[in-house]
Design a protein around this motif. Structure first.
Motif, PDB file in Angstrom:
ATOM      1  N   GLU A  55       0.766  -1.103   0.031  1.00  0.00           N
ATOM      2  CA  GLU A  55       0.104   0.129  -0.111  1.00  0.00           C
ATOM      3  C   GLU A  55       0.697   1.130   0.051  1.00  0.00           C
ATOM      4  O   GLU A  55       0.483   2.255  -0.709  1.00  0.00           O
ATOM      5  N   ASP A  93       0.979   6.708  -6.738  1.00  0.00           N
ATOM      6  CA  ASP A  93       0.038   7.623  -7.108  1.00  0.00           C
ATOM      7  C   ASP A  93       0.538   8.913  -7.003  1.00  0.00           C
ATOM      8  O   ASP A  93       0.014   9.951  -7.930  1.00  0.00           O
ATOM      9  N   MET A  94       1.145   9.544  -5.786  1.00  0.00           N
ATOM     10  CA  MET A  94       1.435  10.775  -5.570  1.00  0.00           C
ATOM     11  C   MET A  94       2.527  11.191  -6.742  1.00  0.00           C
ATOM     12  O   MET A  94       2.409  12.386  -7.184  1.00  0.00           O
ATOM     13  N   ARG A 115       1.930   1.858  -3.462  1.00  0.00           N
ATOM     14  CA  ARG A 115       0.988   2.372  -4.263  1.00  0.00           C
ATOM     15  C   ARG A 115       0.652   3.595  -4.105  1.00  0.00           C
ATOM     16  O   ARG A 115       0.645   4.486  -4.973  1.00  0.00           O
ATOM     17  N   VAL A 116       0.556   4.191  -2.784  1.00  0.00           N
ATOM     18  CA  VAL A 116       0.320   5.423  -2.434  1.00  0.00           C
ATOM     19  C   VAL A 116       1.366   6.569  -2.777  1.00  0.00           C
ATOM     20  O   VAL A 116       1.224   7.598  -3.426  1.00  0.00           O
ATOM     21  N   PHE A 135       2.807  10.264  -9.728  1.00  0.00           N
ATOM     22  CA  PHE A 135       1.833  10.350 -10.982  1.00  0.00           C
ATOM     23  C   PHE A 135       1.087  11.857 -10.924  1.00  0.00           C
ATOM     24  O   PHE A 135       1.186  12.528 -11.708  1.00  0.00           O
ATOM     25  N   THR A 136       0.650  12.107  -9.831  1.00  0.00           N
ATOM     26  CA  THR A 136      -0.149  13.104  -9.686  1.00  0.00           C
ATOM     27  C   THR A 136       0.665  14.369  -9.705  1.00  0.00           C
ATOM     28  O   THR A 136       0.294  15.405 -10.382  1.00  0.00           O
TER      29      THR A 136
END
Length: 68
Positions: free
Chosen positions: A12, A19-20, A15-16, A22-23
């Motif tokens: 996790e 994701d950050m 993943r977090v 890419f953001t």
């Protein structure tokens, strides 16, 4: 599925953080270690977001690791 809670937390966290990254990229922000940690702290500060307990733990753990 997962061998233990540590593996689930690690997955996790990855993943977090991913994701950050890419953001940040989508907004044209350099994804340096400190920037990722700050962005995760900011996201954690927004209490209106629905997050699982695992996601919150992963975000907090990722911030600790990135702040080293």
């Amino acid at each position: 599925m997962y061998s233990n809670e540590a593996d689930e937390l690690y997955d996790e966290m990855c993943r977090v953080v991913g994701d950050m990254v890419f953001t940040l990229h989508d907004f044209g922000v350099d994804s340096k270690q400190i920037v990722i940690a700050d962005a995760l702290r900011t996201a954690l500060a927004h209490k209106g977001e629905e997050r699982t307990e695992l996601m919150v733990k992963a975000m907090e753990a990722a911030v600790r690791v990135l702040d080293r």
